[in-house]
Design a protein around this motif. Structure first.
Motif, PDB file in Angstrom:
ATOM      1  N   VAL A 159     -31.509 -21.007 -48.322  1.00 35.92           N
ATOM      2  CA  VAL A 159     -30.604 -20.476 -47.301  1.00 35.92           C
ATOM      3  C   VAL A 159     -29.199 -20.947 -47.652  1.00 35.92           C
ATOM      4  N   SER A 160     -28.269 -20.013 -47.727  1.00 43.15           N
ATOM      5  CA  SER A 160     -26.892 -20.385 -48.034  1.00 43.15           C
ATOM      6  C   SER A 160     -25.922 -19.551 -47.213  1.00 43.15           C
ATOM      7  N   VAL A 161     -24.741 -20.103 -47.049  1.00 42.13           N
ATOM      8  CA  VAL A 161     -23.677 -19.418 -46.322  1.00 42.13           C
ATOM      9  C   VAL A 161     -22.970 -18.493 -47.294  1.00 42.13           C
ATOM     10  N   GLY A 162     -22.881 -17.221 -46.923  1.00 42.35           N
ATOM     11  CA  GLY A 162     -22.182 -16.238 -47.738  1.00 42.35           C
ATOM     12  C   GLY A 162     -20.760 -16.061 -47.242  1.00 42.35           C
ATOM     13  N   THR A 163     -20.296 -14.843 -47.237  1.00 44.20           N
ATOM     14  CA  THR A 163     -18.931 -14.563 -46.812  1.00 44.20           C
ATOM     15  C   THR A 163     -18.734 -14.910 -45.343  1.00 44.20           C
ATOM     16  N   THR A 164     -17.504 -15.281 -45.004  1.00 43.53           N
ATOM     17  CA  THR A 164     -17.188 -15.679 -43.627  1.00 43.53           C
ATOM     18  C   THR A 164     -16.110 -14.798 -43.012  1.00 43.53           C
ATOM     19  N   ASN A 165     -15.837 -13.674 -43.631  1.00 38.61           N
ATOM     20  CA  ASN A 165     -14.765 -12.803 -43.157  1.00 38.61           C
ATOM     21  C   ASN A 165     -15.296 -11.457 -42.672  1.00 38.61           C
ATOM     22  N   ASN A 166     -16.443 -11.483 -42.026  1.00 37.90           N
ATOM     23  CA  ASN A 166     -17.090 -10.271 -41.540  1.00 37.90           C
ATOM     24  C   ASN A 166     -16.716 -10.031 -40.080  1.00 37.90           C
ATOM     25  N   SER A 167     -16.653  -8.790 -39.687  1.00 37.13           N
ATOM     26  CA  SER A 167     -16.297  -8.427 -38.311  1.00 37.13           C
ATOM     27  C   SER A 167     -17.282  -9.056 -37.330  1.00 37.13           C
ATOM     28  N   SER A 168     -16.759  -9.673 -36.270  1.00 32.20           N
ATOM     29  CA  SER A 168     -17.599 -10.330 -35.263  1.00 32.20           C
ATOM     30  C   SER A 168     -17.426  -9.639 -33.912  1.00 32.20           C
ATOM     31  N   PRO A 169     -18.188 -10.044 -32.901  1.00 35.31           N
ATOM     32  CA  PRO A 169     -17.988  -9.485 -31.556  1.00 35.31           C
ATOM     33  C   PRO A 169     -16.602  -9.773 -30.977  1.00 35.31           C
ATOM     34  N   SER A 170     -15.896 -10.748 -31.536  1.00 36.37           N
ATOM     35  CA  SER A 170     -14.547 -11.065 -31.056  1.00 36.37           C
ATOM     36  C   SER A 170     -13.509 -10.092 -31.607  1.00 36.37           C
ATOM     37  N   ILE A 171     -13.931  -9.186 -32.459  1.00 38.35           N
ATOM     38  CA  ILE A 171     -13.103  -8.188 -33.130  1.00 38.35           C
ATOM     39  C   ILE A 171     -12.284  -8.817 -34.254  1.00 38.35           C
ATOM     40  N   ASN A 172     -12.479 -10.090 -34.509  1.00 38.69           N
ATOM     41  CA  ASN A 172     -11.840 -10.749 -35.642  1.00 38.69           C
ATOM     42  C   ASN A 172     -12.798 -10.729 -36.827  1.00 38.69           C
ATOM     43  N   ALA A 173     -12.274 -10.986 -37.995  1.00 38.18           N
ATOM     44  CA  ALA A 173     -13.106 -11.063 -39.201  1.00 38.18           C
ATOM     45  C   ALA A 173     -13.512 -12.515 -39.408  1.00 38.18           C
ATOM     46  N   ASN A 174     -14.435 -13.004 -38.559  1.00 41.67           N
ATOM     47  CA  ASN A 174     -14.834 -14.408 -38.633  1.00 41.67           C
ATOM     48  C   ASN A 174     -16.337 -14.634 -38.463  1.00 41.67           C
ATOM     49  N   ALA A 175     -17.141 -13.597 -38.637  1.00 36.64           N
ATOM     50  CA  ALA A 175     -18.598 -13.761 -38.601  1.00 36.64           C
ATOM     51  C   ALA A 175     -19.079 -14.194 -39.987  1.00 36.64           C
ATOM     52  N   THR A 176     -20.187 -14.906 -40.027  1.00 36.83           N
ATOM     53  CA  THR A 176     -20.724 -15.462 -41.262  1.00 36.83           C
ATOM     54  C   THR A 176     -21.961 -14.702 -41.710  1.00 36.83           C
ATOM     55  N   LYS A 177     -21.986 -14.372 -42.984  1.00 38.28           N
ATOM     56  CA  LYS A 177     -23.174 -13.778 -43.606  1.00 38.28           C
ATOM     57  C   LYS A 177     -24.054 -14.931 -44.081  1.00 38.28           C
ATOM     58  N   ILE A 178     -25.316 -14.897 -43.702  1.00 34.40           N
ATOM     59  CA  ILE A 178     -26.279 -15.897 -44.151  1.00 34.40           C
ATOM     60  C   ILE A 178     -27.180 -15.230 -45.183  1.00 34.40           C
ATOM     61  N   THR A 184     -21.129 -28.349 -32.186  1.00 28.19           N
ATOM     62  CA  THR A 184     -19.762 -28.790 -32.489  1.00 28.19           C
ATOM     63  C   THR A 184     -18.967 -27.824 -33.364  1.00 28.19           C
ATOM     64  N   GLN A 185     -19.621 -26.926 -34.050  1.00 27.83           N
ATOM     65  CA  GLN A 185     -18.945 -25.924 -34.876  1.00 27.83           C
ATOM     66  C   GLN A 185     -19.588 -24.571 -34.570  1.00 27.83           C
ATOM     67  N   SER A 186     -19.082 -23.883 -33.575  1.00 24.87           N
ATOM     68  CA  SER A 186     -19.738 -22.662 -33.105  1.00 24.87           C
ATOM     69  C   SER A 186     -19.583 -21.480 -34.050  1.00 24.87           C
ATOM     70  N   GLU A 187     -18.622 -21.552 -34.971  1.00 26.40           N
ATOM     71  CA  GLU A 187     -18.391 -20.431 -35.877  1.00 26.40           C
ATOM     72  C   GLU A 187     -18.393 -20.821 -37.352  1.00 26.40           C
ATOM     73  N   LEU A 188     -18.347 -22.112 -37.661  1.00 20.65           N
ATOM     74  CA  LEU A 188     -18.254 -22.580 -39.048  1.00 20.65           C
ATOM     75  C   LEU A 188     -19.636 -23.036 -39.534  1.00 20.65           C
ATOM     76  N   PHE A 189     -20.442 -22.074 -39.982  1.00 19.04           N
ATOM     77  CA  PHE A 189     -21.825 -22.366 -40.350  1.00 19.04           C
ATOM     78  C   PHE A 189     -21.954 -23.058 -41.708  1.00 19.04           C
ATOM     79  N   SER A 190     -20.851 -23.169 -42.438  1.00 19.42           N
ATOM     80  CA  SER A 190     -20.855 -23.932 -43.688  1.00 19.42           C
ATOM     81  C   SER A 190     -20.698 -25.428 -43.416  1.00 19.42           C
ATOM     82  N   ASP A 191     -20.385 -25.803 -42.187  1.00 17.55           N
ATOM     83  CA  ASP A 191     -20.177 -27.197 -41.811  1.00 17.55           C
ATOM     84  C   ASP A 191     -21.462 -28.008 -42.024  1.00 17.55           C
ATOM     85  N   SER A 192     -21.293 -29.293 -42.333  1.00 18.18           N
ATOM     86  CA  SER A 192     -22.445 -30.164 -42.575  1.00 18.18           C
ATOM     87  C   SER A 192     -23.284 -30.403 -41.322  1.00 18.18           C
TER      88      SER A 192
END
Length: 171
Positions: A36-55, A20-28
């Motif tokens: 294990v914790s969610v780090g920054t969420t503004n990392n370059s992704s395959p979509s070329i946007n800055a929306n990959a998550t650091k774990i 249900t949340q394909s990109e929001l890994f901080s979601d419950s």
């Protein structure tokens, strides 16, 4: 066959991403083991946007999501940080050797890979990071990047279907 100069269509079957949340890994909807914790969420992704998550990982923990029991083909885009070895839905992944012991691995450039595997049960999406190819319990600290989680009732991965709060069907 000569090229007619006309475009062509790449058709895929209808498919639903049950994550249900394909990109929001901080979601419950994602359970994170201790360490294990969610780090920054503004990392370059395959979509070329800055929306990959650091774990960030400080021990042997996993991040996973529970959904209805079924047989899925589950996939995620993953990139090495300090960790390059993973268990993904029970499959051993080595991003250095570009291998997936029981599934698929496809390079998307810039260090990103889409890994996939068939899985039967209620926890098709589960990632656990390892410091080396022994895949043994550890207390090592490190990180990796993920984006685009997908679990679909297919025997293979179709193109990425983004979700934001509910499952989504590509017609």
């Amino acid at each position: 066959v000569p090229d007619s100069g006309c475009g062509s269509w790449l058709l895929e079957p209808q498919s639903t991403n049950f994550i249900t949340q394909s990109e929001l890994f901080s979601d419950s909807s994602y359970i994170k083991d201790s360490g294990v914790s969610v780090g920054t969420t503004n990392n370059s992704s395959p979509s070329i946007n800055a929306n990959a998550t650091k774990i960030d990982v400080t021990n042997n923990g996993r991040i996973y999501s529970n959904i209805a029991t079924n047989t899925y083909y589950t996939s995620v885009f993953i990139k090495s940080g300090t960790f390059s070895h993973f268990k993904f839905a029970g499959s051993n992944i080595d991003l250095i050797a570009e291998t997936n012991s029981n599934g698929t691995i496809q390079s998307f450039g810039n260090g990103w890979y889409r890994i996939g595997k068939s899985y039967t049960g209620n926890r098709p999406f589960q990632v656990q990071a390892y410091p080396d190819g022994t895949y043994s319990s550890h207390t090592t600290s490190g990180n990796y990047f993920i984006w685009g989680a997908q679990s679909e009732v297919q025997s293979y991965a179709t193109s990425y279907i983004p979700t934001s709060g509910a499952s989504s069907t590509r017609l």
